[in-house]
Every structure is written in structure tokens, then in C-alpha cells.
Design a protein around this motif. Structure first.
Motif, short mmCIF file in Angstrom:
data_model
loop_
_atom_site.label_atom_id
_atom_site.label_comp_id
_atom_site.label_asym_id
_atom_site.label_seq_id
_atom_site.Cartn_x
_atom_site.Cartn_y
_atom_site.Cartn_z
N PHE A 126 -0.90 16.15 48.28
CA PHE A 126 -2.10 15.71 49.00
C PHE A 126 -3.28 16.40 48.32
O PHE A 126 -3.28 17.62 48.16
CB PHE A 126 -2.04 16.08 50.47
N THR A 127 -4.26 15.63 47.91
CA THR A 127 -5.41 16.19 47.20
C THR A 127 -6.70 15.83 47.92
O THR A 127 -6.80 14.79 48.59
CB THR A 127 -5.49 15.68 45.75
N ALA A 128 -7.67 16.68 47.76
CA ALA A 128 -9.00 16.44 48.33
C ALA A 128 -10.00 17.27 47.53
O ALA A 128 -9.65 18.31 46.97
CB ALA A 128 -9.05 16.81 49.80
N ARG A 129 -11.24 16.79 47.50
CA ARG A 129 -12.29 17.54 46.81
C ARG A 129 -13.18 18.22 47.86
O ARG A 129 -13.70 17.57 48.76
CB ARG A 129 -13.13 16.61 45.93
N VAL A 130 -13.31 19.54 47.70
CA VAL A 130 -14.08 20.34 48.66
C VAL A 130 -15.08 21.18 47.88
O VAL A 130 -14.69 21.96 47.01
CB VAL A 130 -13.17 21.26 49.50
N ASP A 131 -16.35 20.99 48.19
CA ASP A 131 -17.42 21.76 47.52
C ASP A 131 -17.30 21.67 46.00
O ASP A 131 -17.51 22.66 45.28
CB ASP A 131 -17.39 23.23 47.95
N GLY A 132 -16.92 20.50 45.51
CA GLY A 132 -16.84 20.29 44.06
C GLY A 132 -15.53 20.70 43.43
O GLY A 132 -15.31 20.44 42.24
N ASP A 133 -14.64 21.35 44.19
CA ASP A 133 -13.35 21.79 43.65
C ASP A 133 -12.24 20.84 44.11
O ASP A 133 -12.24 20.37 45.25
CB ASP A 133 -13.01 23.21 44.13
N ARG A 134 -11.30 20.60 43.21
CA ARG A 134 -10.15 19.77 43.54
C ARG A 134 -9.05 20.64 44.13
O ARG A 134 -8.57 21.57 43.49
CB ARG A 134 -9.62 19.04 42.30
N TRP A 135 -8.66 20.34 45.36
CA TRP A 135 -7.58 21.05 46.03
C TRP A 135 -6.33 20.17 46.00
O TRP A 135 -6.41 18.95 46.16
CB TRP A 135 -7.95 21.35 47.48
N GLU A 136 -5.20 20.81 45.78
CA GLU A 136 -3.95 20.06 45.73
C GLU A 136 -2.84 20.83 46.44
O GLU A 136 -2.57 21.99 46.12
CB GLU A 136 -3.54 19.80 44.28
N LEU A 137 -2.25 20.16 47.42
CA LEU A 137 -1.09 20.70 48.12
C LEU A 137 0.13 19.90 47.69
O LEU A 137 0.17 18.69 47.86
CB LEU A 137 -1.28 20.59 49.63
N LYS A 138 1.11 20.58 47.13
CA LYS A 138 2.34 19.91 46.70
C LYS A 138 3.47 20.33 47.64
O LYS A 138 3.61 21.50 47.95
CB LYS A 138 2.71 20.27 45.26
N TRP A 139 4.23 19.33 48.08
CA TRP A 139 5.36 19.65 48.95
C TRP A 139 6.67 19.24 48.29
O TRP A 139 6.71 18.39 47.39
CB TRP A 139 5.20 18.97 50.32
N ASP A 140 7.71 19.88 48.71
CA ASP A 140 9.05 19.63 48.19
C ASP A 140 9.98 19.54 49.39
O ASP A 140 10.30 20.56 50.02
CB ASP A 140 9.45 20.78 47.25
N GLU A 141 10.36 18.31 49.72
CA GLU A 141 11.23 18.05 50.87
C GLU A 141 10.67 18.69 52.15
O GLU A 141 11.38 19.34 52.91
CB GLU A 141 12.65 18.55 50.60
N GLY A 142 9.38 18.50 52.32
CA GLY A 142 8.76 18.94 53.56
C GLY A 142 8.30 20.37 53.59
O GLY A 142 7.68 20.81 54.56
N THR A 143 8.58 21.14 52.55
CA THR A 143 8.12 22.54 52.49
C THR A 143 7.06 22.69 51.40
O THR A 143 7.00 21.89 50.46
CB THR A 143 9.28 23.51 52.19
N VAL A 144 6.23 23.72 51.53
CA VAL A 144 5.13 23.92 50.59
C VAL A 144 5.67 24.40 49.24
O VAL A 144 6.39 25.39 49.18
CB VAL A 144 4.12 24.94 51.15
N SER A 145 5.30 23.68 48.18
CA SER A 145 5.64 24.12 46.82
C SER A 145 4.50 24.96 46.26
O SER A 145 4.73 26.04 45.74
CB SER A 145 5.90 22.91 45.93
N TYR A 146 3.26 24.44 46.37
CA TYR A 146 2.11 25.25 45.97
C TYR A 146 0.83 24.67 46.58
O TYR A 146 0.78 23.50 46.98
CB TYR A 146 1.97 25.36 44.45
N LEU A 147 -0.19 25.52 46.63
CA LEU A 147 -1.55 25.11 46.98
C LEU A 147 -2.45 25.61 45.86
O LEU A 147 -2.54 26.81 45.63
CB LEU A 147 -1.98 25.72 48.32
N ARG A 148 -3.07 24.65 45.20
CA ARG A 148 -3.87 25.00 44.02
C ARG A 148 -5.29 24.48 44.18
O ARG A 148 -5.50 23.38 44.70
CB ARG A 148 -3.23 24.40 42.77
#
Length: 244
Positions: free
Chosen positions: A171-193
């Protein structure tokens, strides 16, 4: 049967065994003696590999060690070719060895002089140091904030996984000019970048970010959560428009 005499070669061929044996005897003696220097050098330098150059009136000597063992001893005279007195390859020519050994005593004297010059260099240096400050408080605060971020992302990842049905996704979104990305793996958090492929990982399976980075981006994370909530609202609106 034809002999050397028949061919006109009635000449004696000198045997080199005595010269070779004497050369090998001298090389072995130097290896033992210079091996002590290599060991002392290794102790001083503190590494697995090292070398030291020592100058004499006749030239420059280089002693190199590997794990405290003598690897080579090189003599570079002021005139003439280099001589590897000790090496991992072939032994030196007798004449070259004689030239080098003529300066070997100078090498040892120069080595001793160099070691003596280091004597007392640490005299008067205090080994009393201030106590280092603990990072426990900072780490605890950082982990407290990151735990809350991870809990929030876990809810988001679980909900998106439940909605989309895919084992992996982002799931990605742009906040204050920065690209945020949340990656999940079978329903659990893989990373937040944040910041794209070369950006900062607030959550990952590797090292944690610094407290300064957490402080910089934690407010923007609220915007990322708001973007997720807006995404969910849009989904609910789209589903509400479906008629059966």
C-alpha cells in the motif's frame, strides 16, 4: 661407445652442491632470525597482515608477515636489483644473497633503533576515561514509538490482505512529498519505507532506524495512516454503489 673425450669435451664440470648447500644454510639461518622480527612486528601492528620498511646505509629492507609468520624479506640496495632474501618462491642467487647479507647486520641495528624510538611513546598517557552515557532511555523511547507504528501497520496490512486476498502486496501513498510504502507478507508487516527504493526503512527485518529518523518521520506517519483511512472510505463508497 662415444665419450665426452671423443667429442672433444674433455672438460671437468664443477659441482654446485656445495654452493647450493651453503646458500640454503644461510637462508635458513636468516629465516629463523628474521622470523623473530616478523613476529614482533605482528604484535606491534596487531593485524593478520603487515609490513615495515627499514632504511640502512646500503638500501631499504622490507619485512612482511602473515599471521605473525615471516612471508618475505626484501633487500632493495641503493644500486642494483632487489633481492628477496626470504620468499615463498625460489631462493636467491648466491651472489645476490652475499650482497644482501653484507647489509643484514645494519638492517637488524636499524630495526632495533626503530623499536627503541617507540619506547616510552605511551608514557604518561592516562587510561582513565569518562563513563560513557547509556543509550537505554533513547532506545526505549524509540522502541516505544516504533512498536506503536508496527501495531498500526499490522492492522493496516491485515485489513488490506483480507480485502485483496493476495499473500503479498503493498500500500503506497504520498505524504508531504515523500512516497510511503507498506509491504505485507501474508497479512503481516514486511517493511514500512519512506522515500522510495533508496529511502529509509522505519520498519524492516533488519536494523532499527535512528531515534532522530523516527522523530523526523513520525508526524508524517500520521498522514500515511490518514491516507489509508481515505483509501478504505473510497472502497466502502465503491462497494455501496453495487446493486444486485
Amino acid at each position: 661407445m662415444t665419450t665426452h673425450a671423443d667429442l672433444g669435451f674433455d672438460l671437468d664440470v664443477r659441482d654446485t652442491d656445495a654452493v647450493a648447500d651453503r646458500r640454503d644454510e644461510l637462508v635458513a639461518a636468516v629465516r629463523d632470525h628474521a622470523g623473530t622480527i616478523a613476529y614482533q612486528l605482528a604484535r606491534l601492528q596487531g593485524g593478520d597482515y603487515g609490513r615495515q620498511e627499514v632504511s640502512t646505509p646500503g638500501g631499504t629492507w622490507t619485512v612482511k608477515h602473515e599471521a605473525g609468520e615471516l612471508e618475505f624479506l626484501l633487500f632493495s640496495p641503493k644500486s642494483g636489483s632487489d633481492v628477496y632474501v626470504i620468499s615463498t618462491k625460489q631462493p636467491p642467487e648466491p651472489a645476490d644473497l652475499a650482497t644482501a647479507l653484507g647489509d643484514y647486520a645494519n638492517f637488524v641495528a636499524a630495526w632495533n633503533e626503530w623499536v627503541d624510538s617507540l619506547s616510552g611513546v605511551l608514557d604518561g598517557v592516562s587510561a582513565e576515561f569518562p563513563d560513557p552515557a547509556s543509550t537505554d532511555g533513547v532506545v526505549a523511547e524509540r522502541d516505544r514509538v516504533l512498536d506503536r507504528v508496527r501495531d498500526t501497520c499490522s492492522v493496516m496490512a491485515g485489513e488490506i490482505h483480507r480485502y485483496e486476498g493476495d499473500d503479498y502486496g503493498t500500500f503506497t501513498a504520498r505524504v508531504d512529498g515523500d512516497r510511503w510504502e507498506l509491504k505485507w507478507d501474508e497479512g503481516t508487516v514486511s517493511y514500512l519505507r519512506v522515500g522510495g527504493s533508496g529511502g529509509l526503512y522505519l520498519l524492516s527485518q533488519y536494523e532499527a532506524p535512528s531515534a532522530a529518523d523516527v522523530r523526523e518521520y513520525v508526524d508524517s506517519f500520521r498522514g500515511f495512516v490518514d491516507a489509508y483511512n481515505e483509501f478504505v472510505v473510497e472502497l466502502e463508497s465503491d462497494l455501496a454503489a453495487v446493486e444486485l
